[in-house]
Design a protein around this motif. Structure first.
Motif, PDB file in Angstrom:
ATOM      1  N   THR A 184       0.832  -1.196   0.000  1.00 35.55           N
ATOM      2  CA  THR A 184       0.000   0.000   0.000  1.00 35.55           C
ATOM      3  C   THR A 184       0.867   1.246   0.000  1.00 35.55           C
ATOM      4  O   THR A 184       2.008   1.217   0.445  1.00 35.55           O
ATOM      5  CB  THR A 184      -0.917   0.062   1.240  1.00 35.55           C
ATOM      6  OG1 THR A 184      -0.100   0.115   2.401  1.00 35.55           O
ATOM      7  CG2 THR A 184      -1.844  -1.114   1.305  1.00 35.55           C
ATOM      8  N   SER A 185       0.292   2.319  -0.485  1.00 37.95           N
ATOM      9  CA  SER A 185       0.887   3.645  -0.387  1.00 37.95           C
ATOM     10  C   SER A 185      -0.182   4.573   0.144  1.00 37.95           C
ATOM     11  O   SER A 185      -1.327   4.533  -0.316  1.00 37.95           O
ATOM     12  CB  SER A 185       1.356   4.138  -1.754  1.00 37.95           C
ATOM     13  OG  SER A 185       2.468   3.405  -2.188  1.00 37.95           O
ATOM     14  N   ALA A 186       0.195   5.389   1.116  1.00 37.81           N
ATOM     15  CA  ALA A 186      -0.752   6.321   1.719  1.00 37.81           C
ATOM     16  C   ALA A 186      -0.213   7.743   1.604  1.00 37.81           C
ATOM     17  O   ALA A 186       0.992   7.962   1.527  1.00 37.81           O
ATOM     18  CB  ALA A 186      -0.980   5.956   3.179  1.00 37.81           C
ATOM     19  N   ALA A 187      -1.120   8.693   1.619  1.00 41.20           N
ATOM     20  CA  ALA A 187      -0.765  10.109   1.509  1.00 41.20           C
ATOM     21  C   ALA A 187       0.120  10.540   2.676  1.00 41.20           C
ATOM     22  O   ALA A 187       0.082   9.924   3.746  1.00 41.20           O
ATOM     23  CB  ALA A 187      -2.033  10.948   1.483  1.00 41.20           C
ATOM     24  N   PRO A 188       0.892  11.608   2.501  1.00 40.79           N
ATOM     25  CA  PRO A 188       1.757  12.085   3.578  1.00 40.79           C
ATOM     26  C   PRO A 188       1.012  12.335   4.890  1.00 40.79           C
ATOM     27  O   PRO A 188       1.535  12.051   5.961  1.00 40.79           O
ATOM     28  CB  PRO A 188       2.332  13.388   3.015  1.00 40.79           C
ATOM     29  CG  PRO A 188       2.348  13.189   1.545  1.00 40.79           C
ATOM     30  CD  PRO A 188       1.101  12.385   1.259  1.00 40.79           C
TER      31      PRO A 188
ATOM     32  N   VAL B 159       9.195  17.661   2.259  1.00 38.33           N
ATOM     33  CA  VAL B 159       8.598  18.992   2.284  1.00 38.33           C
ATOM     34  C   VAL B 159       9.635  19.969   1.727  1.00 38.33           C
ATOM     35  O   VAL B 159      10.782  19.966   2.159  1.00 38.33           O
ATOM     36  CB  VAL B 159       8.215  19.411   3.719  1.00 38.33           C
ATOM     37  CG1 VAL B 159       7.624  20.818   3.721  1.00 38.33           C
ATOM     38  CG2 VAL B 159       7.253  18.422   4.341  1.00 38.33           C
ATOM     39  N   ILE B 160       9.205  20.756   0.760  1.00 37.46           N
ATOM     40  CA  ILE B 160      10.075  21.822   0.260  1.00 37.46           C
ATOM     41  C   ILE B 160       9.322  23.137   0.402  1.00 37.46           C
ATOM     42  O   ILE B 160       8.088  23.161   0.397  1.00 37.46           O
ATOM     43  CB  ILE B 160      10.507  21.605  -1.215  1.00 37.46           C
ATOM     44  CG1 ILE B 160       9.297  21.522  -2.147  1.00 37.46           C
ATOM     45  CG2 ILE B 160      11.374  20.383  -1.352  1.00 37.46           C
ATOM     46  CD1 ILE B 160       9.658  21.542  -3.619  1.00 37.46           C
ATOM     47  N   ASN B 161      10.052  24.205   0.552  1.00 41.35           N
ATOM     48  CA  ASN B 161       9.441  25.516   0.684  1.00 41.35           C
ATOM     49  C   ASN B 161       9.693  26.305  -0.595  1.00 41.35           C
ATOM     50  O   ASN B 161      10.840  26.481  -0.999  1.00 41.35           O
ATOM     51  CB  ASN B 161      10.014  26.250   1.894  1.00 41.35           C
ATOM     52  CG  ASN B 161       9.158  27.438   2.265  1.00 41.35           C
ATOM     53  OD1 ASN B 161       7.977  27.477   1.945  1.00 41.35           O
ATOM     54  ND2 ASN B 161       9.745  28.406   2.936  1.00 41.35           N
TER      55      ASN B 161
ATOM     56  N   VAL C  26       4.167  19.583   0.245  1.00 43.15           N
ATOM     57  CA  VAL C  26       4.387  18.265   0.836  1.00 43.15           C
ATOM     58  C   VAL C  26       4.092  17.223  -0.235  1.00 43.15           C
ATOM     59  O   VAL C  26       3.048  17.273  -0.886  1.00 43.15           O
ATOM     60  CB  VAL C  26       3.463  18.036   2.053  1.00 43.15           C
ATOM     61  CG1 VAL C  26       3.710  16.681   2.665  1.00 43.15           C
ATOM     62  CG2 VAL C  26       3.666  19.141   3.080  1.00 43.15           C
ATOM     63  N   PHE C  27       5.010  16.276  -0.435  1.00 43.83           N
ATOM     64  CA  PHE C  27       4.795  15.249  -1.450  1.00 43.83           C
ATOM     65  C   PHE C  27       5.459  13.948  -1.020  1.00 43.83           C
ATOM     66  O   PHE C  27       6.205  13.907  -0.048  1.00 43.83           O
ATOM     67  CB  PHE C  27       5.304  15.706  -2.818  1.00 43.83           C
ATOM     68  CG  PHE C  27       6.781  16.015  -2.859  1.00 43.83           C
ATOM     69  CD1 PHE C  27       7.684  15.057  -3.288  1.00 43.83           C
ATOM     70  CD2 PHE C  27       7.259  17.247  -2.461  1.00 43.83           C
ATOM     71  CE1 PHE C  27       9.039  15.334  -3.321  1.00 43.83           C
ATOM     72  CE2 PHE C  27       8.609  17.538  -2.500  1.00 43.83           C
ATOM     73  CZ  PHE C  27       9.508  16.577  -2.928  1.00 43.83           C
ATOM     74  N   GLY C  28       5.173  12.911  -1.746  1.00 42.56           N
ATOM     75  CA  GLY C  28       5.702  11.587  -1.431  1.00 42.56           C
ATOM     76  C   GLY C  28       4.607  10.701  -0.867  1.00 42.56           C
ATOM     77  O   GLY C  28       3.416  11.028  -0.948  1.00 42.56           O
ATOM     78  N   SER C  29       4.994   9.587  -0.283  1.00 42.39           N
ATOM     79  CA  SER C  29       4.007   8.659   0.275  1.00 42.39           C
ATOM     80  C   SER C  29       4.617   7.861   1.415  1.00 42.39           C
ATOM     81  O   SER C  29       5.834   7.812   1.587  1.00 42.39           O
ATOM     82  CB  SER C  29       3.493   7.701  -0.804  1.00 42.39           C
ATOM     83  OG  SER C  29       4.556   6.884  -1.275  1.00 42.39           O
TER      84      SER C  29
END
Length: 131
Positions: free
Chosen positions: A5-9, A49-51, A85-88
């Protein structure tokens, strides 16, 4: 069977593991079994997380003249940008399924109990949320 499975951040690792456990229960029932055990598990988080820099600037000012002198001020306001915010969060479970009469059945987890009162709906529609 292996469940991935992959879930949101926002779900975090615990949310990804919760989804994987519910998916294990759903797949157990879909395949005609009643109970399951988790014989192996793994997971990882690649959340980042990048700004971003500001995307606009607004400047306003005022000035007053008095004799040979000019007095003034200016204010600049920056906006836009902000965090992205990105990734999993990913979880993997190795699932062993049991039917009544199988060795290990009594020690296994009941799939219907894992899914709760609306287990039939979850078996039909699947699980797609960590909440």
């Amino acid at each position: 069977m292996m469940i991935s499975t992959s879930a949101a951040p926002a779900c975090g690792m615990s949310g990804a593991q919760k989804v994987a456990a519910q998916m294990a229960a759903v797949e157990t029932l879909r395949r005609g079994f009643d109970r399951f055990t988790i014989s192996g598990m793994g997971g990882q988080s690649n959340v980042q997380v990048i700004n971003r820099a500001p995307t606009y600037a607004y400047t306003s000012g005022s000035a007053t003249g008095f004799g040979n002198s000019v007095y003034g001020s200016a204010t600049t306001t920056y906006g836009g940008g902000g965090p992205i915010v990105f990734g999993s969060n990913d979880a993997n479970l190795l699932v062993v399924m049991y039917r009544k009469g199988d060795a290990g059945f009594s020690a296994a987890v009941d799939a219907r109990s894992t899914l709760g009162a609306d287990w039939e709906k979850k078996v039909k529609e699947g699980v797609n949320t960590c909440g």
